[in-house]
Design an enzyme around this catalytic site. Structure first.
Site, PDB file in Angstrom:
ATOM      1  N   ASP A  51      14.861 -17.947 108.633  1.00  0.00           N
ATOM      2  CA  ASP A  51      13.670 -17.483 107.930  1.00  0.00           C
ATOM      3  C   ASP A  51      12.536 -17.217 108.908  1.00  0.00           C
ATOM      4  O   ASP A  51      11.640 -18.035 109.087  1.00  0.00           O
ATOM      5  CB  ASP A  51      13.258 -18.522 106.881  1.00  0.00           C
ATOM      6  CG  ASP A  51      14.341 -18.710 105.826  1.00  0.00           C
ATOM      7  OD1 ASP A  51      15.200 -17.818 105.694  1.00  0.00           O
ATOM      8  OD2 ASP A  51      14.331 -19.747 105.144  1.00  0.00           O
TER       9      ASP A  51
ATOM     10  N   GLU B  49      22.223 -27.017 105.949  1.00  0.00           N
ATOM     11  CA  GLU B  49      21.880 -27.942 107.066  1.00  0.00           C
ATOM     12  C   GLU B  49      22.268 -29.387 106.777  1.00  0.00           C
ATOM     13  O   GLU B  49      22.446 -30.126 107.734  1.00  0.00           O
ATOM     14  CB  GLU B  49      20.382 -27.872 107.349  1.00  0.00           C
ATOM     15  CG  GLU B  49      19.938 -26.570 107.974  1.00  0.00           C
ATOM     16  CD  GLU B  49      20.042 -25.369 107.038  1.00  0.00           C
ATOM     17  OE1 GLU B  49      19.863 -25.575 105.813  1.00  0.00           O
ATOM     18  OE2 GLU B  49      20.314 -24.268 107.507  1.00  0.00           O
TER      19      GLU B  49
ATOM     20  N   ASP C  60      23.957 -20.138 102.789  1.00  0.00           N
ATOM     21  CA  ASP C  60      22.572 -20.551 103.018  1.00  0.00           C
ATOM     22  C   ASP C  60      22.419 -22.041 102.701  1.00  0.00           C
ATOM     23  O   ASP C  60      23.287 -22.658 102.073  1.00  0.00           O
ATOM     24  CB  ASP C  60      21.647 -19.711 102.113  1.00  0.00           C
ATOM     25  CG  ASP C  60      20.192 -19.764 102.588  1.00  0.00           C
ATOM     26  OD1 ASP C  60      19.932 -20.233 103.711  1.00  0.00           O
ATOM     27  OD2 ASP C  60      19.307 -19.331 101.812  1.00  0.00           O
TER      28      ASP C  60
END
Ligand SMILES: *[C@@H]1O[C@H](CO)[C@@H](O)[C@H](O)[C@H]1NC(C)=O
Ligand SMILES: *[C@@H]1O[C@H](CO)[C@@H](O)[C@H](O)[C@H]1NC(C)=O
Ligand SMILES: *[C@@H]1O[C@H](CO)[C@@H](O)[C@H](O)[C@H]1NC(C)=O
Length: 981
Positions: free
Chosen positions: A656, A483, A480
């Site tokens: 999400d 980015e 997670d």
């Protein structure tokens, strides 16, 4: 000539084998003259063209004075055209001096160029390269029809600046096409191609697109920005992954035939890709605007959608082999605050008899939100170990979250070994002055692994190994925040006065008293129905006012993107490290909510160039680490930020999302998009992540997601609990859908074997299978699993029917999965299907044969212990075909050691079904049942291997033309024939 070719070929090899270039200088240059548009850019002139064995090379020289629109024009470029295979043409335009950034070959294996001695496809390949010299432009045609409109055509330089309908608002000048010439500057590249009017374009992402799987080309067009970004699935903006590949599907109304092709730009730069049609124009365009790199283009000839995707897979790498348990049901939430709560979920799932394959934990697991830890109070290591081993003893698995950032220690007495060890091994990202880059994520101040650092993989593997031996014996990992996400602007922890001893979470968390989760799905009225999310009262559905199926599915577009202006470098408040052209990053400045673009990697790489593949690098390193931790086993990874090639290392979840009906709909396009991106192991957070779900949405979602590859229910902290046992109707719906899924596991497994060996997408849009039926080109409310199964989910509340299209124009018979009744459809119109809550329509295509587990069990391994069952749906001429791939489901095949496997083939024709096996893996179970649909007349005798089947072991049901055999013990290893007369 021969000598010449060899020399050129050598050069070609050298050029391609070179290591990637780091940026020679950082920051903006004062000498750059920003002009406000690119319409004055002169384009290039082609010279020194040389024919090679496999294509051509040439030099391109700037055709006039530099325009220096958003950087400095590069005077000399090299064009390299390589006919790589019959179906793949590679056009690479790069700066002759080779100073621009390119993807480092050490981390990306692209196919090697054909050697000078390998056979040339120059005169046979499906695609042809054409060019004009001045101004230089090229176009790609099909050899079979050179006069048809080209599949890619950059001859648009002569067009004047062309306004297009604004994407966002009229004052955003960057959304007009203001020039069409090739522009190749150090910080700005622009390439434009004409498209047929309103072309059928799919791909370009990652995006939650308001236009669905088929991208909008007319109307307001599409502005796809590529800049990896941690934002909760906003509509039509750049999000986690960056994929500059598209598939175009062309239908010829004269012949009623279609052809597909694909275009992949291999470049990691932040970019805007625009699809648009100028007002009253009958031509549409695609325009690439890149912040750097080179124009490294691949063209795939198809000619059908599945083969375009396969050809793309040959370039970026085929998807990882998945362990068979990965197809089980996964359960997760943010907010399982201690191990007892987690254990309780496992028990409740078992009590409710809802299959649970893999239990997950979010960041609640961690001590002080730090990676590689479990909280000694709430998740003690020895108890974690016992818990996970107990799961393992029942055929279940455990997956924890792994954040990309590493916590920074607060002070000298704060012991956090991964940080200290990483510092010693020098594996963290730097500032330009060589100090450590310090940002902020959940643990407070953090550092960030630099995957280019020579010791990074070793450090990462060590940390993961220690975590596992410390008790968190994970089967796979969830990557997670890669980015990469950082909550403060720039290297905030390096700033003077930064208080590194402050280890508090720098943001408010959902569910905290000041951030309660109060929103519900469209149509749910909590003042009438209460706050429980319940919709059924005494077994019947009750709706609040406003539950109106028709107004669902349109989530408002965000009114405006944050913008920096045109030519941002001229503005006083702009970071000089930001490139002059401002892409439409949803957060505005490139460094917002991520790292500064001057963060520096080992080898001199800067974040500006490598940002979009940070996640890819982590996926690669983690996959390699898992191979060491679980030798010989297939790694299972699910990751958020993806890049071309990610599929080779990891799967993906759609990020999400929100507990809304609109996101249930978008999940289908998301899954389809990632089939095209060659990351087929994908799925959405089932029942929705953000906001509260309700009983009805969760019911429909648990059923839909059971037919997508990655199947995980995941929920946000502070939202209503949404485990499938929470509502009786959801529990029932889940049991039903999971039973179908688990019986289909051999089919899923076969589709994924085809993905890993051929690149064939497991999940398909309807037009992938029926490419000549234009009414299907925009369909993304239904989807297919392989070529045999059609899923028609309910996507709106308060309904008990759903409309679906049944492709094939009457030549295909679609039979209901549950009842085996045939759909009565001979036209291309929609059919209304009964779909009460708890029922998801699924249909089997005629002409297919699929292998099933006869008794779906609580886990995938229990299911695999039941004998097989074969489902055959005969076509109108009585034929059917299917295959099943079998292996042990866990061993990692490598180039050196392929895993033992076999493939079964099922052929039906002339009132019999034959089974043949090839390969050395023994089918672990016999075939106990055979169901043949489409048997028009009641048989009088049924035989297996020539011997009559006892009358009590077969049943014929005339109403649904079904012949069912049971009680068989046919060895799939020997093959055999089932016949009826
Ligand atoms: C570009 O190429 C031309 C012709 O080969 C050469 O004269 C010139 O110096 C080159 N320019 C640059 C900036 O390399
Ligand atoms: C941008 O567009 C606005 C509105 O059309 C116009 O007034 C302005 O001059 C344009 N700016 C540039 C730099 O072209
Ligand atoms: C196009 O944009 C305009 C202006 O923002 C908006 O009013 C209109 O609804 C949009 N059209 C479509 C089809 O999205």
């Amino acid at each position: 000539m021969t000598v010449f070719c060899i020399v050129l070929a050598l050069c070609g090899l050298l050029c391609l084998a070179q290591s990637a270039r780091a940026r020679p200088k950082l920051g903006a240059r004062a000498d750059v003259q920003n002009s406000l548009n690119v319409s004055t850019c002169p384009g290039y002139k082609l010279g020194s063209l040389k024919q090679t064995v496999h294509g051509v090379t040439a030099q391109l020289h700037l055709a006039g004075s530099a325009c220096n629109a958003f950087g400095e024009d590069i005077a000399n470029l090299t064009l390299q055209v390589t006919y790589e295979t019959e179906t793949r043409l590679h056009v690479n335009i790069f700066d002759t001096a080779e100073q621009q950034f390119t993807l480092p070959p050490a981390f990306f294996d692209r196919p090697s160029p054909p050697s000078s001695t390998s056979p040339s496809v120059l005169n046979t390949s499906a695609l042809q390269f054409n060019y004009i010299s001045s101004p230089f432009a090229f176009w790609i045609t099909r050899r079979s029809d050179p006069s048809a409109p080209p599949i890619f055509d950059t001859r648009v330089g002569s067009l004047p600046p062309t306004p297009i309908a604004p994407f966002l608002n009229a004052s955003d000048n960057r959304t007009a096409f203001d020039g069409f010439n090739l522009v190749f500057e150090d910080q700005y590249l622009q390439l434009t191609s004409a498209l047929p009017y309103d072309a059928n374009i799919y791909g370009l992402g990652e995006v939650v697109s308001s236009s669905g799987f088929r991208r909008s080309v007319t109307q307001n067009g599409t502005l796809q920005t590529l800049w990896a970004r941690d934002d909760a699935d906003p509509l039509d903006e750049n999000i986690y992954g960056s994929h500059s590949v598209y598939l175009e599907h062309r239908f010829d109304t004269a012949s009623n035939k279609s052809q597909s092709h694909g275009v992949f730009l291999s470049n990691s730069a932040g970019s805007d890709i625009m699809l648009a049609t100028p007002p009253s124009s009958n031509t549409s365009f695609i325009q690439y605007r890149l912040l750097g790199g080179t124009l490294d283009l691949y063209f795939f000839s198809g000619p059908d959608p599945n083969s375009v995707i396969e050809q793309y897979g040959q370039v970026v790498g085929l998807p990882a082999w998945q362990p068979s348990w990965g197809f089980g049901f996964h359960l997760c939430r943010w907010g399982y605050t201690n191990l007892s709560v987690v254990q309780e979920q496992v028990e409740k799932m078992r009590e409710a008899n809802i299959p649970l394959e893999v239990m997950w934990n979010d960041i609640d697991l961690y001590h002080s939100y730090r990676d590689f830890t479990s909280d000694p109070g709430s998740f003690p290591g020895d108890e974690m170990r016992a818990f996970i081993r107990d799961l393992a003893s029942k055929g279940q698995h455990y997956i924890p979250i792994l954040d990309a950032a590493t916590g920074h220690t607060a002070n000298a007495t704060d012991i956090y070994d991964p940080f200290t060890r990483g510092t010693d091994l020098d594996v963290f990202l730097k500032n330009p002055d060589n100090s450590t880059y310090i940002g902020q994520v959940w643990p407070g101040y953090t550092v960030f692994p630099d995957w280019f650092a020579p010791n990074a993989e070793q450090w990462w593997t060590e940390a993961l190994t220690n975590w596992s031996t410390g008790g968190v014996e994970f089967s796979g990992l969830w990557l997670d925040m890669n980015e990469i996400s950082s909550f403060c602007l720039g290297s905030c922890g390096t700033a003077p006065g930064a208080d590194l001893s402050n280890t508090s979470v720098p943001v408010t968390l959902p569910g905290d008293p000041d951030s309660l989760v109060v929103d519900y799905p469209e149509g749910y009225n909590s003042t009438i129905s209460g706050t429980s999310g319940n919709i059924t009262v005494n077994g019947t559905l009750t709706y609040g006012a406003g539950a109106n199926a028709t107004n669902v599915g349109g989530l408002a577009k965000r009114s405006i993107l944050f913008k920096r202006g045109l030519g941002a470098a001229e503005e006083s408040d702009v970071n000089l490290n930001a490139p002059p052209y401002a892409i439409h990053n949803g957060f505005g400045a490139l460094a917002e909510h991520t790292l500064a673009t001057n963060a520096t990697h080992h080898g001199g790489y800067v974040e500006l160039d490598t940002h979009n593949f940070y996640g890819y690098m982590e996926e690669r390193a983690t996959n390699l680490a898992l191979r060491q931790i679980h030798p010989g086993q297939r790694p299972f990874l699910i990751s958020r930020s993806t890049f071309p090639g990610t599929g080779k290392w990891s799967g993906h979840w759609l990020g999400d999302n929100t507990s809304k009906w609109s996101y249930l709909l978008y999940s289908i396009s998301g899954v389809l998009q990632f089939q095209l991106f060659q990351i087929p192991m994908v799925g959405a957070d089932t029942c929705g992540f953000m906001d509260n779900t309700d009983e009805e949405l969760c019911n429909r979602w648990m059923q839909l997601a059971a037919f997508t590859p990655f199947y995980r229910n995941h929920n946000q902290r502070g939202a209503l609990s949404q485990e499938p046992y929470r509502w009786d109707s959801v529990a029932n719906a889940s049991r039903t859908a999971i039973a179908v899924r688990y019986s289909m596991l051999p089919y899923w497994y076969t589709l994924f074997a085809n993905a890993s060996t051929l690149g064939t997408p497991p999940v398909r849009a309807l037009f992938f299978e029926f490419p000549d039926e234009p009414e299907l080109f925009s369909v993304d409310r239904q989807f297919m699993i392989g070529s045999a199964i059609l899923v028609t989910p309910v996507l709106t509340p308060n309904v008990s029917t759903v409309d679906g299209l049944f492709p094939g124009r009457g030549a295909v018979t679609w039979r209901d999965w549950y009842t085996h009744e045939a759909i009565n459809s001979t036209s291309s119109g929609a059919v209304s299907l009964s779909a009460p809550l708890g029922h998801i329509p699924v249909h089997i295509r005629s002409g297919s044969a699929i292998l099933l587990h006869s008794k779906p069990g609580y886990t995938t391994s229990e299911s695999a212990q039941s004998p097989y069952s074969l489902l055959v749906s005969l076509s109108q001429d009585g034929s059917a075909f299917g295959t099943a791939y079998l292996d042990d489901g866990t061993t990692l095949p490598t180039d050196d050691t392929p895993v033992k496997n076999s493939t079964l083939q099922f052929h039906a024709a002339g009132k019999s079904v034959s089974i043949a096996k090839r390969g050395d893996y023994n089918a672990p179970q016999d075939l106990a049942q055979v169901t043949v649909l489409g048997v028009a007349e009641r048989p009088t005798r049924v035989t297996v291997g020539g011997k009559s089947v006892a009358r009590q072991d077969w049943v014929y049901t005339a109403a649904v033309q079904r012949l069912q055999l049971s009680g068989l013990a046919v060895s799939l290893n020997e093959g055999g024939t089932i016949s009826w007369r």
